[in-house]
Every structure is written in structure tokens, then in C-alpha cells.
Design a protein around this motif. Structure first.
Motif, short mmCIF file in Angstrom:
data_model
loop_
_atom_site.label_atom_id
_atom_site.label_comp_id
_atom_site.label_asym_id
_atom_site.label_seq_id
_atom_site.Cartn_x
_atom_site.Cartn_y
_atom_site.Cartn_z
N GLU A 260 0.47 -1.28 -0.10
CA GLU A 260 -0.30 0.20 -0.11
C GLU A 260 1.55 1.56 -0.16
OE1 GLU A 260 -2.26 -0.74 3.67
OE2 GLU A 260 -3.35 -2.15 2.33
N ALA A 261 1.99 1.32 0.70
CA ALA A 261 3.22 2.22 0.91
C ALA A 261 3.41 2.51 -0.68
CB ALA A 261 3.93 2.31 1.47
N VAL A 262 4.11 1.35 -1.52
CA VAL A 262 4.32 1.72 -2.63
C VAL A 262 3.16 1.53 -3.84
CG1 VAL A 262 5.09 0.33 -4.88
CG2 VAL A 262 6.07 -0.21 -2.76
N ARG A 263 1.94 1.58 -3.36
CA ARG A 263 0.74 2.27 -4.05
C ARG A 263 1.16 3.88 -4.33
NH1 ARG A 263 -2.15 -1.24 -2.86
NH2 ARG A 263 -2.01 -2.86 -4.52
N ALA A 264 0.86 4.24 -3.29
CA ALA A 264 0.75 5.48 -3.39
C ALA A 264 1.62 6.46 -3.05
CB ALA A 264 0.60 5.61 -0.63
N ALA A 265 2.96 6.14 -2.78
CA ALA A 265 3.79 7.08 -3.52
C ALA A 265 4.22 6.54 -4.95
CB ALA A 265 5.35 5.67 -3.07
N ARG A 266 3.38 5.73 -6.18
CA ARG A 266 3.12 5.78 -7.14
C ARG A 266 2.39 6.95 -7.79
NH1 ARG A 266 4.13 -0.25 -9.72
NH2 ARG A 266 6.46 0.29 -9.69
N ASP A 267 1.34 6.52 -6.78
CA ASP A 267 0.13 7.68 -7.46
C ASP A 267 0.66 9.57 -6.69
OD1 ASP A 267 -1.32 5.60 -7.71
OD2 ASP A 267 -2.15 5.61 -5.40
N ARG A 268 1.52 9.30 -5.88
CA ARG A 268 2.19 10.61 -5.81
C ARG A 268 3.21 10.85 -6.94
NH1 ARG A 268 3.31 9.00 -0.47
NH2 ARG A 268 5.51 9.09 -0.62
#
Length: 471
Positions: A249-257
């Protein structure tokens, strides 16, 4: 196409980056020269009707002929490790040139290059493991080595080879300046140290407590921190061996940013849970690795992340130690988990396990299997000519028998570990022919490779994910 190519793989289902092609695959002078078109004659043939013809596997995370952070040599030489890799369908590997304290990076690379040239039977590249940025000439040597094609760096946030935050940021900036990818073993060392000390003080030192000694929060915090560091610097960064739902989930959030983040996971997180450690005596030490195996809920999250693109690839994290006094039991038969080397073998089993799940079991299918185990690692690490079946590329190819079923035994791998952590697992789908640059490594299931035949892989470019400027 030459009138009489060196080899034709006839009548198979060929998995290319553009889709599945039924027909003949022709090879000459070590490269693919025809895909799908009928080939009348060739100097040699392999019958592949009813078989899957896949790109040779690319494993971008393996510890070979290397000393661990605990000061212990792992079990494999380049000869034994790459034979094992080939028997499992892998034709290219990225292992580590691991800097020792006080050692220059130039000397580090020279040492590992000599070992690989002597023994490697598949093609290879190195990640430069950076443990001592204070050594004389560090920045100049790093720039020179990156320019020579060593375009990926490895750093740790835990163990006695960890870098502190200042040095992590320094490495990220140096990588950005010189065009390298940074790979990170991301666990919070303070959380691990606190948890380990409490368990040892309470006498809870059996291997089953290893999972509790490396809490999931250690991974979550470090992954989130490294994502922010990469975002701050604007530096492409690969997160190794993701094991938890929260980390995905942290990876996904970082990519979304817009952060320049990639991430991988490994078969032992997809198919094992922490219960594998709970065995009599020290037997569970065979399955100790870091991060540890987690839960079924984490497995579900990891699969979802792989198939949605949040996780980019599957590596083995091959870290081989024998279950004897030279390896896992070096501290004696009364050792605690904190005295036992972390890691398990995986070079030979990665692809059959994933083929069984994805192709035989339909969890993603053959094209997704090729993407996660060959296309993506070659593309992300800039491995020239590797990871796919296309005209002009290196003819690294595997013919898979989709009907052959194998149940792993206690010691049936071709490495130097002496046990198989997948004993009792049954897989359907097996690599019966493995070819490297047009030459057979495995023929009808028998190994025919030679030590030293592997070549260093050029990495002249590095693909990067476009990111927004960071202010």
C-alpha cells in the motif's frame, strides 16, 4: 532469416512481449532470426508441439559466492549457483558485488568479476553493495563503475552494514548524478533490535521466534521512509523483497504521488507463511529469511499487487546456507534465531513455482508469467538483449512441458545447499530445454553447460519512470 538456421524450436506456443505466437522459432549465431514463420530445415531441431516456449528467466536478486552481513560465506559458488539457476529455467542473473568494510569499490568489483568469470554458466551482472561510503575514492570510483555499466546499487537500512539516513541520501544523490538505480533492503533496524532483545531476554530464541523478531512494522516504516527519500531526491529506487500488505500500500501511494519507485517480491512470501518456521528443534532455521514469511492475508495482497502492477517482478533472493556447522548451525546446536544465518535457496525453484501458479493454475497466465520473471527485470535493470523473444535479441529461451508434474524432494536441487525448502511441494510445468545465446544448457532435462561459459551483460542504459519535479 538464414536458409538453414542453427536451431529451430518447432511448433510451440511462443510467448513474446507482443503476445502469444504459435509456430516455429529460429535461432542463428546466438540470436532469434524468425518468430512464428514455418522453417523448412535447420541444423538442429527441438520438437515443441504442445509446449510453451518462454524467454529465459531473469533473476535480478541472488547472493552468490558472497559473505553475509553476519560474516559468513554462503554455500554456493558461481558454478553451483548458476547450474542450479539453469536447471530451473533461468539464463541471466544479477548477483551482488558486496563491498567489505575498508575495501575500495574497484577492488570489490574485481574480486567478484574474477569469481564469476571462473564459474558462471549463465550470463550475469552485478549490483554494487555499498557498505562503507567513507573509503578513499568512494565517489569517484562509484561514478566510474556506473559509467562502465554497473548501473544498480544496493544499500541496507538494517544489519551491521546499514547506512544511516545521511549516507542513504548521499547515495541517492550520487546515483541520480551518474544514472544508476538504487535497490534497498528496507527494514527499520531500531525496531528489529528492540524486538530481538526482548525475545532473547525472555529466552524465546527458537527459529519460530524469528518472525516476531522482525515485526511487520519494521518493513512498513522503512519502506515508507525510502519512498519519501526517493521522492525527495527524484531518484529511481527499487524496494527489495516486499512481504507485507501495508508495504504494498505504501508503494502504491508513493507511485500515485509520482515517486520513482519500483518493488519486487519473492516466492517464499507468495507461497509460505510464518508457520513454516515452527518446527522441532532447530529445523525451522532452514526457512529463516529476512524479512520473514508473513500471513495468508499478506499473500493475497502480494498477488493482487503483482497482477495490478504495483509490484513489478518476482526474484528469488537466493541466499544459500547449508543446514550444518558451515552454514545455519555455525553457532552450534544450541544457537538461537539471532545467531543463525538468514536466507534460503531459490534460484532453481522460482520459475517452476511461478509457472505452476500462473500458467498451470491460471493466476495471471503465460504472458504475465513472462512479464514478472523475464521481461520486467531485464527492462528495469537495463539488461541489453535479455528478457524477451524478439528478432535480434539474445536467444535465451526455455521450452516448458506444461504436463510434467514434479514433487520436490528433500535434496534434489543442483546448488550446494543440501536441502530443498520446497520439499513436498508439487508443481505442474517443467523446463525441459534451456538455451543460452543459442547454446543448450539443459537438454531433455539433463545439464550440459560448462563453467565460465556465462558472460557479463552490458547495461548501457537504464529505463526510468517519468516523475514530476520535486521542489
Amino acid at each position: 532469416m538464414p536458409a538453414n538456421p542453427d536451431l529451430v524450436i518447432r511448433g510451440g506456443r511462443i510467448v513474446t512481449r507482443d503476445g502469444v505466437v504459435d509456430g516455429d522459432l529460429a535461432i542463428s549465431e546466438g540470436r532469434f532470426v524468425s518468430i512464428g514463420r514455418p522453417v523448412a530445415t535447420a541444423k538442429a531441431e527441438i520438437a515443441a508441439k504442445g509446449k510453451w516456449v518462454m524467454p529465459g528467466g531473469v533473476d535480478p536478486h541472488a547472493h552468490i559466492e558472497q559473505m553475509s552481513g553476519m560474516g559468513q560465506w554462503n554455500a554456493d559458488t558461481f558454478e553451483t549457483a548458476t547450474k542450479s539457476a539453469a536447471m530451473g529455467g533461468t539464463t541471466s542473473v544479477i548477483s551482488f558485488a558486496a563491498q567489505e568494510k575498508g575495501q575500495t569499490l574497484v577492488d570489490t568489483v574485481a574480486d567478484y568479476a574474477a569469481r564469476a568469470a571462473r564459474g558462471a554458466m549463465i550470463d550475469y551482472a552485478f549490483h554494487l553493495t555499498l557498505t562503507d561510503p567513507t573509503v578513499t575514492g568512494f565517489e569517484a570510483d562509484l561514478a566510474r563503475l556506473i559509467g562502465a555499466g554497473h548501473r544498480s546499487l544496493k544499500v541496507f537500512t538494517t544489519y551491521n552494514i546499514r547506512l544511516d539516513d545521511i549516507d542513504l541520501l548521499r547515495v541517492l544523490r550520487l546515483a541520480r548524478q551518474n544514472g544508476a538505480l538504487v535497490c534497498v533492503h528496507a527494514e527499520n533496524d531500531a525496531i528489529i533490535s528492540e524486538a530481538r532483545a526482548a525475545l532473547v531476554a525472555a529466552g524465546r530464541t527458537a527459529p519460530k521466534y524469528h518472525a516476531k523478531s522482525r515485526p511487520r512494522m519494521a518493513e512498513i516504516e522503512a519502506v515508507e521512509r525510502i519512498c519519501r527519500f526517493a521522492e525527495y531526491i527524484g531518484q529511481p529506487t527499487m524496494l527489495f523483497h516486499i512481504s507485507t500488505q501495508e508495504a504494498t500500500e505504501a508503494v502504491r501511494a508513493a507511485r500515485d504521488r509520482g515517486a520513482p519507485i519500483w518493488a519486487e517480491t519473492c516466492p517464499h512470501y507468495l507461497f509460505m507463511t510464518e508457520e513454516v518456521l515452527d518446527r522441532a528443534g532447530l529445523e525451522g532455521a532452514k526457512w529463516m529469511c529476512s524479512p520473514p514469511q508473513r500471513t495468508e492475508q499478506d499473500q493475497t495482497a502480494l498477488w493482487q499487487a503483482l497482477l495490478s502492477g504495483t509490484l513489478d517482478l518476482v526474484s528469488s533472493d537466493h541466499a544459500p546456507y547449508r543446514f550444518d556447522e558451515t552454514g545455519k548451525l555455525a553457532a552450534g546446536l544450541n544457537a538461537g534465531f539471532h545467531q543463525i544465518a538468514n536466507g534460503l535457496p531459490g534460484l532453481e525453484t522460482r520459475l517452476p513455482l511461478m509457472f505452476d501458479a500462473m500458467v498451470t493454475g491460471g493466476r495471471g497466465g503465460p504472458e504475465a508469467f513472462a512479464e514478472l520473471t523475464a521481461h520486467a527485470p531485464a527492462r528495469l535493470y537495463g539488461l541489453r538483449g535479455k528478457g524477451g523473444i524478439a528478432l535480434g535479441m539474445d536467444a535465451d529461451v526455455v521450452v516448458w512441458d506444461p504436463e510434467k508434474t514434479v514433487t520436490y524432494g528433500p535434496n534434489d536441487l543442483h546448488d550446494n545447499v543440501g536441502y530443498n525448502p520446497w520439499e513436498g511441494f508439487r508443481v505442474t510445468g517443467w523446463p525441459e530445454h534451456v538455451i543460452l545465446r543459442g547454446q543448450s544448457l539443459v537438454k531433455d532435462g539433463a545439464f550440459v553447460g560448462k563453467p565460465g561459459a556465462g558472460q557479463w551483460i552490458e547495461r548501457p542504459t537504464l529505463a526510468t519512470r517519468p516523475v514530476a519535479p520535486v521542489s
